[in-house]
Design a protein around this motif. Structure first.
Motif, short mmCIF file in Angstrom:
data_model
loop_
_atom_site.label_atom_id
_atom_site.label_comp_id
_atom_site.label_asym_id
_atom_site.label_seq_id
_atom_site.Cartn_x
_atom_site.Cartn_y
_atom_site.Cartn_z
N TRP B 34 0.92 -1.24 -0.01
CA TRP B 34 -0.20 -0.01 0.00
C TRP B 34 0.88 1.20 0.14
O TRP B 34 1.78 1.23 0.88
CB TRP B 34 -0.91 0.08 1.27
CG TRP B 34 -1.87 1.00 1.17
CD1 TRP B 34 -3.23 0.80 0.51
CD2 TRP B 34 -2.04 2.07 2.33
NE1 TRP B 34 -3.92 1.95 0.58
CE2 TRP B 34 -3.52 2.75 1.63
CE3 TRP B 34 -1.50 2.55 3.01
CZ2 TRP B 34 -3.97 3.67 2.24
CZ3 TRP B 34 -2.25 3.91 3.73
CH2 TRP B 34 -3.46 4.20 3.26
N ASN B 35 0.42 2.20 -0.84
CA ASN B 35 1.44 3.23 -0.99
C ASN B 35 0.99 4.45 -0.01
O ASN B 35 0.43 5.38 -0.16
CB ASN B 35 1.32 3.77 -2.34
CG ASN B 35 2.29 4.89 -2.78
OD1 ASN B 35 2.90 5.45 -1.96
ND2 ASN B 35 2.37 5.07 -4.18
N PHE B 39 -0.73 8.31 0.01
CA PHE B 39 -2.13 8.18 0.69
C PHE B 39 -2.11 9.28 1.70
O PHE B 39 -3.05 9.87 2.26
CB PHE B 39 -2.54 7.04 0.93
CG PHE B 39 -3.21 6.13 -0.35
CD1 PHE B 39 -4.30 6.40 -0.80
CD2 PHE B 39 -2.65 5.10 -0.75
CE1 PHE B 39 -4.85 5.99 -1.75
CE2 PHE B 39 -3.07 4.48 -1.91
CZ PHE B 39 -4.29 4.82 -2.60
N ASN B 99 -9.68 17.66 0.43
CA ASN B 99 -9.79 16.57 1.69
C ASN B 99 -8.29 16.61 2.33
O ASN B 99 -7.55 16.83 1.92
CB ASN B 99 -9.82 15.22 1.02
CG ASN B 99 -11.30 14.77 0.80
OD1 ASN B 99 -12.22 15.71 1.10
ND2 ASN B 99 -11.69 13.48 0.27
N MET B 101 -6.42 14.23 3.06
CA MET B 101 -5.77 13.53 2.48
C MET B 101 -5.89 13.34 1.18
O MET B 101 -7.27 12.44 0.74
CB MET B 101 -5.49 12.04 3.04
CG MET B 101 -4.47 12.30 4.20
SD MET B 101 -4.57 10.82 5.36
CE MET B 101 -5.99 11.28 6.45
N LEU B 103 -5.61 12.02 -1.96
CA LEU B 103 -5.47 11.07 -2.83
C LEU B 103 -6.60 9.89 -2.22
O LEU B 103 -6.58 9.54 -1.21
CB LEU B 103 -4.29 10.18 -2.79
CG LEU B 103 -4.17 9.10 -3.87
CD1 LEU B 103 -4.35 9.42 -5.35
CD2 LEU B 103 -2.62 8.26 -3.70
N VAL B 104 -7.59 9.72 -3.25
CA VAL B 104 -8.72 8.89 -2.78
C VAL B 104 -8.32 7.24 -3.24
O VAL B 104 -8.38 6.20 -2.36
CB VAL B 104 -10.07 9.28 -3.45
CG1 VAL B 104 -11.11 8.38 -2.91
CG2 VAL B 104 -10.38 10.67 -2.89
N CYS B 105 -8.27 7.21 -4.47
CA CYS B 105 -7.81 5.85 -4.76
C CYS B 105 -7.16 5.87 -6.19
O CYS B 105 -6.98 6.80 -6.86
CB CYS B 105 -9.25 5.02 -5.25
SG CYS B 105 -10.37 5.98 -6.24
N GLU B 106 -6.34 4.71 -6.62
CA GLU B 106 -5.49 4.66 -7.24
C GLU B 106 -5.58 3.36 -8.19
O GLU B 106 -5.55 2.46 -7.32
CB GLU B 106 -3.87 4.87 -7.03
CG GLU B 106 -2.98 5.08 -8.17
CD GLU B 106 -2.15 4.01 -8.28
OE1 GLU B 106 -1.52 3.26 -7.38
OE2 GLU B 106 -1.61 3.69 -9.50
#
Lengths: 103, 155
Positions: B34-35, B39, B99, B101, B103-106
């Motif tokens: 998980w990055n 995130f 937001n 953070m 980044l929501v999804c990749e």
């Protein structure tokens, strides 16, 4: 307890849209519990995989900002009768997986 | 002397092999990690650097970003990114600019996939939804403002 997934998929001209509805709280770890003043512990799906006949087609990473009870749709190159599998795991180590045969 | 060093070496490598088997030394995982860096980033540029190693995305009209102009409930904002008109889409990232953070999804696509993603995301306030597409080594983006009217009493 495994994460519950409901899937649906239909192939048209070699491309299939695969839709999945997942039952999960997606708690980001930021939302406050007003009674205790402490945040609810984080619990969200972070890894998602979509496989077509066992070969990985989509590899996704999510944060806690994906809505609760997530909906996901992706498109894969597959024909009717091919098997599509969705695999998930959350940050607490819980996993879930489901597969369907495309229509 | 030689025998001793020989023994030493075999013992050392043996121990390393055991450690690998036990999963203590995960060999630098190819995809599975998980990055965290991306995130946990606080700005969209930082997040992009974390995902793609660059943040200079060019605007592109080929990305079809579908999001509501007004979201009555920010907790379930439907977002669709259709980059199927672009050749060689490698990955798509969705970000919500304000937001905590972003980044929501990749999503990363293999040979068996098409550059298309539809999902629902959480948004805390009125902000831009940004879709970044990596295709042929280049970064392309599209963005749209979504007005979030929490409680549904108009904004």
């Amino acid at each position: 307890m495994a994460i519950k997934i409901r899937m649906r998929g239909k192939s048209q001209n070699g491309v299939a849209e695969v839709k999945a509805l997942i039952k999960h709280p997606m708690e980001s770890g930021v939302r406050m519990n007003k009674k205790t003043g402490k945040p609810y512990p984080a619990k969200y799906i972070d890894m998602v995989e979509v496989l077509v006949n066992g070969t990985k087609a989509v590899d996704a990473q999510w944060s806690g900002a994906v809505s609760a009870n997530p909906y996901m749709a992706v498109m894969v190159k597959a024909n009717a009768g091919d098997e599509v599998t969705v695999k998930l795991s959350d940050n607490t180590g819980e996993t879930g997986s489901d597969s369907i045969k495309l229509k | 002397m030689k025998r001793r060093s020989f023994l030493k070496n075999t013992l050392a490598t043996g121990a390393a092999a055991v450690a690998v088997n036990a999963g203590l030394l995960t060999p630098t995982t190819v995809l599975a990690d998980w990055n965290k860096k991306a995130f946990n980033a606080k700005t969209t540029d930082e997040a992009l650097n974390g995902v793609f190693g660059a943040s200079n995305a060019a605007d592109s009209g080929d990305i079809k970003l579908k999001a509501p102009a007004i979201a009555e409930n920010g907790a379930v904002t439907p977002v669709t990114v259709d980059a199927s008109g672009i050749d060689g889409v490698e990955s798509i990232a969705i970000m919500a600019s304000k937001n905590p953070m972003p980044l929501v999804c990749e999503y990363t696509f293999g040979a068996g996939a098409v550059g298309y993603v539809s999902t629902r995301i959480k948004m805390g306030q009125t902000m831009n939804v940004i879709a970044v597409v990596k295709a042929g080594g280049k970064l392309l983006k599209a963005q749209q403002e979504v007005k979030v009217t929490i409680g549904g009493c108009g904004g």
